[in-house]
Design a protein around this motif. Structure first.
Motif, PDB file in Angstrom:
ATOM      1  N   THR A  28     -16.139 -24.796  93.910  1.00  0.00           N
ATOM      2  CA  THR A  28     -15.233 -25.030  93.018  1.00  0.00           C
ATOM      3  C   THR A  28     -13.989 -24.402  93.396  1.00  0.00           C
ATOM      4  N   HIS A  54     -16.186 -32.015  95.013  1.00  0.00           N
ATOM      5  CA  HIS A  54     -15.815 -30.733  94.497  1.00  0.00           C
ATOM      6  C   HIS A  54     -15.825 -30.728  93.067  1.00  0.00           C
ATOM      7  N   ASP A  55     -15.802 -29.629  92.489  1.00  0.00           N
ATOM      8  CA  ASP A  55     -15.271 -29.093  91.248  1.00  0.00           C
ATOM      9  C   ASP A  55     -14.216 -28.408  91.068  1.00  0.00           C
ATOM     10  N   ARG A  84     -18.921 -20.322  87.104  1.00  0.00           N
ATOM     11  CA  ARG A  84     -19.079 -21.072  88.373  1.00  0.00           C
ATOM     12  C   ARG A  84     -19.110 -20.254  89.542  1.00  0.00           C
TER      13      ARG A  84
END
Length: 170
Positions: A28, A54-55, A84
């Motif tokens: 993240t 990816h975040d 996260r």
């Protein structure tokens, strides 16, 4: 004389078998914008990172609130990140003041500073409080600033103080 030909069974000096692919480590990315901007600043970077699996989190900082401190900025980012994990914190320009605070609080794996503003090192007195030099407004000029340079800046200094210390690495 050395034989410069590739070994048998290879192509251009490379092995005939492609290398094994490593599994992609998904992270993240916490993207912290600079002063006078908003989280949208990162939209192109976010699109690329998401394409790669990816975040991303790119919150707006409370820059429109003149009473907001760096701690308030860090709080806004921490709230946006939520629970996260596997974090890479990226700070751009003025976001370079907030990024280390966020990285420390969230135990980020990586901290990236992009053309970031970096505060001067702080030496704390025995009381543990900031020294007088660390409580000046962010807009104040350091001693020795040439007069012509000082006149090319805004006329009033920010009321936000820069006394938040960098987190210590454990």
């Amino acid at each position: 004389m050395v034989d410069a030909r590739p070994p048998a069974g290879s192509h251009c000096g490379r092995s005939a078998r492609p290398p094994a692919r490593r599994p992609l480590q998904v992270s993240t990315y916490v993207l912290i914008h600079g002063g006078g901007d908003v989280g949208w600043y990162w939209h192109l970077v976010e699109a690329e990172l998401r394409t790669r699996g990816h975040d991303t989190v790119a919150p707006d900082l409370p820059a429109d609130d003149d009473s907001a401190t760096l701690t308030d900025y860090a709080d806004a980012v921490v709230d946006a990140v939520g629970g996260r994990k596997d974090l890479t914190v990226v700070g751009h320009s003025f976001g370079g003041f907030t990024a280390p605070l966020v990285a420390d609080r969230l135990k980020a794996d990586v901290l990236v500073l992009v053309a970031a503003m970096i505060p001067a090192p702080v030496r704390l007195p025995a009381t543990g409080g900031p020294t007088p030099a660390t409580t000046k407004p962010c807009g104040s000029k350091p001693p020795g600033t040439p007069a012509r340079q000082a006149t090319k800046t805004r006329t009033s200094a920010s009321t936000t103080t820069c006394h938040a210390n960098w987190p210590s690495r454990r």
